[in-house]
Enzyme design. Sequence first.
Site, PDB file in Angstrom:
ATOM      1  N   LYS A 206       5.055   9.945   0.127  1.00  0.00           N
ATOM      2  CA  LYS A 206       5.811   9.483   1.300  1.00  0.00           C
ATOM      3  C   LYS A 206       6.743   8.331   0.985  1.00  0.00           C
ATOM      4  CE  LYS A 206       3.564   7.453   4.849  1.00  0.00           C
ATOM      5  NZ  LYS A 206       2.852   7.428   6.147  1.00  0.00           N
TER       6      LYS A 206
ATOM      7  N   ASN B 112      51.622  12.145 -12.262  1.00  0.00           N
ATOM      8  CA  ASN B 112      51.599  12.894 -11.012  1.00  0.00           C
ATOM      9  C   ASN B 112      50.981  14.265 -11.274  1.00  0.00           C
ATOM     10  OD1 ASN B 112      52.339  14.588  -8.773  1.00  0.00           O
ATOM     11  ND2 ASN B 112      53.776  12.978  -8.180  1.00  0.00           N
TER      12      ASN B 112
ATOM     13  N   GLU C 245      -7.865   0.737  16.311  1.00  0.00           N
ATOM     14  CA  GLU C 245      -7.062   1.900  15.928  1.00  0.00           C
ATOM     15  C   GLU C 245      -6.944   2.853  17.114  1.00  0.00           C
ATOM     16  OE1 GLU C 245      -5.255   2.616  12.915  1.00  0.00           O
ATOM     17  OE2 GLU C 245      -5.565   0.497  13.293  1.00  0.00           O
TER      18      GLU C 245
ATOM     19  N   TYR D  77      34.588  23.002 -18.806  1.00  0.00           N
ATOM     20  CA  TYR D  77      33.256  23.533 -19.113  1.00  0.00           C
ATOM     21  C   TYR D  77      33.378  24.973 -19.592  1.00  0.00           C
ATOM     22  CZ  TYR D  77      28.286  24.557 -18.096  1.00  0.00           C
ATOM     23  OH  TYR D  77      26.963  24.906 -18.172  1.00  0.00           O
TER      24      TYR D  77
ATOM     25  N   TYR E 198       2.838  -2.273   4.130  1.00  0.00           N
ATOM     26  CA  TYR E 198       2.679  -0.826   4.006  1.00  0.00           C
ATOM     27  C   TYR E 198       3.979  -0.233   3.483  1.00  0.00           C
ATOM     28  CZ  TYR E 198      -1.569  -1.186   6.920  1.00  0.00           C
ATOM     29  OH  TYR E 198      -2.797  -1.492   7.411  1.00  0.00           O
TER      30      TYR E 198
ATOM     31  N   ARG F 263       1.577  13.891   6.983  1.00  0.00           N
ATOM     32  CA  ARG F 263       2.449  14.226   8.109  1.00  0.00           C
ATOM     33  C   ARG F 263       3.905  14.439   7.692  1.00  0.00           C
ATOM     34  NH1 ARG F 263       0.017   9.240  11.549  1.00  0.00           N
ATOM     35  NH2 ARG F 263      -0.476   8.573   9.438  1.00  0.00           N
TER      36      ARG F 263
ATOM     37  N   LEU G 287       0.835  -1.202   0.000  1.00  0.00           N
ATOM     38  CA  LEU G 287       0.000   0.000   0.000  1.00  0.00           C
ATOM     39  C   LEU G 287       0.871   1.253   0.000  1.00  0.00           C
ATOM     40  CD1 LEU G 287      -2.783  -0.949   2.570  1.00  0.00           C
ATOM     41  CD2 LEU G 287      -2.507  -1.620   0.169  1.00  0.00           C
ATOM     42  N   ALA G 288       0.615   2.114  -0.966  1.00  0.00           N
ATOM     43  CA  ALA G 288       1.435   3.319  -1.089  1.00  0.00           C
ATOM     44  C   ALA G 288       0.617   4.524  -1.523  1.00  0.00           C
ATOM     45  CB  ALA G 288       2.557   3.062  -2.099  1.00  0.00           C
TER      46      ALA G 288
HETATM   47  C1  UD1 Z   1      -1.717   1.915  10.074  1.00  0.00           C
HETATM   48  C2  UD1 Z   1      -2.641   0.922  10.772  1.00  0.00           C
HETATM   49  C3  UD1 Z   1      -2.268   0.844  12.237  1.00  0.00           C
HETATM   50  C4  UD1 Z   1      -0.808   0.421  12.359  1.00  0.00           C
HETATM   51  C5  UD1 Z   1       0.117   1.338  11.558  1.00  0.00           C
HETATM   52  C6  UD1 Z   1       1.495   0.708  11.469  1.00  0.00           C
HETATM   53  C7  UD1 Z   1      -4.818   0.927   9.638  1.00  0.00           C
HETATM   54  C8  UD1 Z   1      -6.200   1.398   9.676  1.00  0.00           C
HETATM   55  N1  UD1 Z   1      -4.020   1.338  10.630  1.00  0.00           N
HETATM   56  O1  UD1 Z   1      -1.928   3.200  10.620  1.00  0.00           O
HETATM   57  O2  UD1 Z   1      -3.083  -0.119  12.902  1.00  0.00           O
HETATM   58  O3  UD1 Z   1      -0.425   0.418  13.731  1.00  0.00           O
HETATM   59  O4  UD1 Z   1      -0.369   1.485  10.204  1.00  0.00           O
HETATM   60  O5  UD1 Z   1       2.443   1.570  10.878  1.00  0.00           O
HETATM   61  O6  UD1 Z   1      -4.464   0.179   8.745  1.00  0.00           O
HETATM   62  N2  UD1 Z   1      -2.561   3.861   2.446  1.00  0.00           N
HETATM   63  C9  UD1 Z   1      -3.141   3.735   1.205  1.00  0.00           C
HETATM   64  N3  UD1 Z   1      -4.403   4.230   1.012  1.00  0.00           N
HETATM   65  C10 UD1 Z   1      -5.113   4.819   1.999  1.00  0.00           C
HETATM   66  C11 UD1 Z   1      -4.526   4.952   3.275  1.00  0.00           C
HETATM   67  C12 UD1 Z   1      -3.244   4.455   3.470  1.00  0.00           C
HETATM   68  O7  UD1 Z   1      -2.536   3.188   0.292  1.00  0.00           O
HETATM   69  O8  UD1 Z   1      -6.246   5.223   1.715  1.00  0.00           O
HETATM   70  C13 UD1 Z   1      -1.188   3.361   2.658  1.00  0.00           C
HETATM   71  C14 UD1 Z   1      -0.202   4.461   3.007  1.00  0.00           C
HETATM   72  O9  UD1 Z   1       0.431   4.956   1.837  1.00  0.00           O
HETATM   73  C15 UD1 Z   1       0.781   3.751   3.930  1.00  0.00           C
HETATM   74  C16 UD1 Z   1      -0.031   2.632   4.556  1.00  0.00           C
HETATM   75  O10 UD1 Z   1      -1.190   2.473   3.748  1.00  0.00           O
HETATM   76  O11 UD1 Z   1       1.858   3.173   3.199  1.00  0.00           O
HETATM   77  C17 UD1 Z   1      -0.441   2.948   5.987  1.00  0.00           C
HETATM   78  O12 UD1 Z   1      -1.209   4.143   6.019  1.00  0.00           O
HETATM   79  P1  UD1 Z   1      -1.081   5.204   7.202  1.00  0.00           P
HETATM   80  O13 UD1 Z   1      -2.062   6.272   6.933  1.00  0.00           O
HETATM   81  O14 UD1 Z   1       0.309   5.569   7.415  1.00  0.00           O
HETATM   82  O15 UD1 Z   1      -1.622   4.328   8.421  1.00  0.00           O
HETATM   83  P2  UD1 Z   1      -1.315   4.564   9.968  1.00  0.00           P
HETATM   84  O16 UD1 Z   1      -2.133   5.683  10.458  1.00  0.00           O
HETATM   85  O17 UD1 Z   1       0.137   4.633  10.188  1.00  0.00           O
HETATM   86 CA    CA Z   2       1.879   4.692   8.824  1.00  0.00          CA
END
Ligand code: UD1
Ligand code: CA
Length: 445
Positions: A23, A360, A155, A370, A100, A16, A9-10
């Site tokens: 990110k 040398n 959460e 340049y 993630y 933040r 997931l990205a």
């Molecule tokens: C998430 C977890 C949390 C965990 C933490 C660990 C959920 C709901 N929460 O929270 O339980 O402790 O990670 O680091 O899963 N992303 C998407 N699409 C979205 C939202 C997020 O692709 O709509 C991706 C982000 O790019 C990221 C990852 O998912 O790589 C995590 O998202 P982030 O918003 O950082 O979740 P946390 O609040 O850290």
């Molecule tokens: Ca996160």
Amino acid sequence: MSAIAAVVLAAGAGTRMKSAKPKVMHEVGGRPMISHLLGTVGALDPAKVVVVTSPNMETVQKEVAPAEIAIQQEALGTGHAVAAALDSLAGFSGDVLILYGDTPLIEAETLRKMIAKRRESAKCAVVVLGFEPDDPLEYGRLVTDANGNLTAIVEFADANAEERAVGLCNSGVMAIDAAHLADLIKAVDNKNAKGEYYLTDIVEIAIKRGLTCAYVKGAEDELLGVNNRAQLAEAEAIAQSRWRAAAMTAGATLIDPETVWFSHDTKLGRDVVIEPGVFFGPGVTVGDNVRIKAYSHLEGTTIGEKSQIGPFARLRPGAEIAGDVKIGNFVEVKKSQIETGAKVSHLSYIGDARIGAEANIGAGTITCNYDGYDKFKTDIGAGAFIGSNTALVAPVKVGDGAIVGAGSTISKDVAADALGIERAEEKQKAGWAKRFRDLKKKVRK
Ligand code: UD1
Ligand code: CA
């Protein structure tokens, strides 16, 4: 043996980070976080890798090629992001790892443990990777029953005081039986504090359906999630300490390990000595018995065996340093071949050049490569001697064994074994200095 697929997931906004770039493109050891993760996933030989991005993340899409891309139109939560990957997984059977993109330090062995745990029982739909960080911050919490079975992930935003007191946190990494994945994801709703579709809800959903969920514990230094710049720096520190340890295990001496900064791809030979304060950018390969002296900065360079670099040397991309070469203090080398046994000992700029074997190069030599528009080559033959403070105006060649007089500005080729010298005639006026001083003294009285 059944297959493994990975979904990374990205697509999150990464608010933040306060950054114009996605990110997961922020770098650890000179490499985007997402690529660290994909490298690790690759070690499991997955049948399929799907990266979920938002529609405008071209840089991420390019970076992760040839992984399959699934587009999440709007970042509505991690559960919603996994839903975007379901089409890509249609027809896949086996285990799906969810990772993630902002959790780049996980190791392949930990993922293997999760897969093994998932396969222990056919009823087990989801295995979550938990960890116990020193400071649990805003991670989701793993809720377990009296027997230690995983019953829910709560959460932080939705947790009550009792749940927040739980030290066991969700790393975000999951292994899910592909047979149940689509059903579980489609049942996730967004009725929670953030109004997001939480992936973490699938634990409770699975249990309601008579399936089971389990967790395995991982180490904190693999599971740090990077949400802000301070956590990015923490991830960097963890990665650096791994690389320092690996370099020493492999036979390099780091006099003060904490002050040496590696890139993800730094390659060191045996009996390399690295003095304090050395920084490696991407693409550096160092041969056996090389010494890199204090406060040198290297990137995109190869160094042959027994060469001495620094202190305070700067080797830029395309610096190809052969063996037994000496690059001394305040020397910058860019896109140049420095052949065996050559010496550039002090205060020089060598760019777009070839320096022949055993040549040398005197202190203060500058290749003027340049003209404000184009770059030109300087070619210095084997055994040539360039006197101090010489400007070599490229394109220009100095033949094998030639000597260039100190202070020359050389813009015409110098033949092999010739002397090239460009210097105004020196004049002397006998007694002039004394007359000058006497005059000054008289005026001041
Ligand atoms: C998430 C977890 C949390 C965990 C933490 C660990 C959920 C709901 N929460 O929270 O339980 O402790 O990670 O680091 O899963 N992303 C998407 N699409 C979205 C939202 C997020 O692709 O709509 C991706 C982000 O790019 C990221 C990852 O998912 O790589 C995590 O998202 P982030 O918003 O950082 O979740 P946390 O609040 O850290
Ligand atoms: Ca996160």
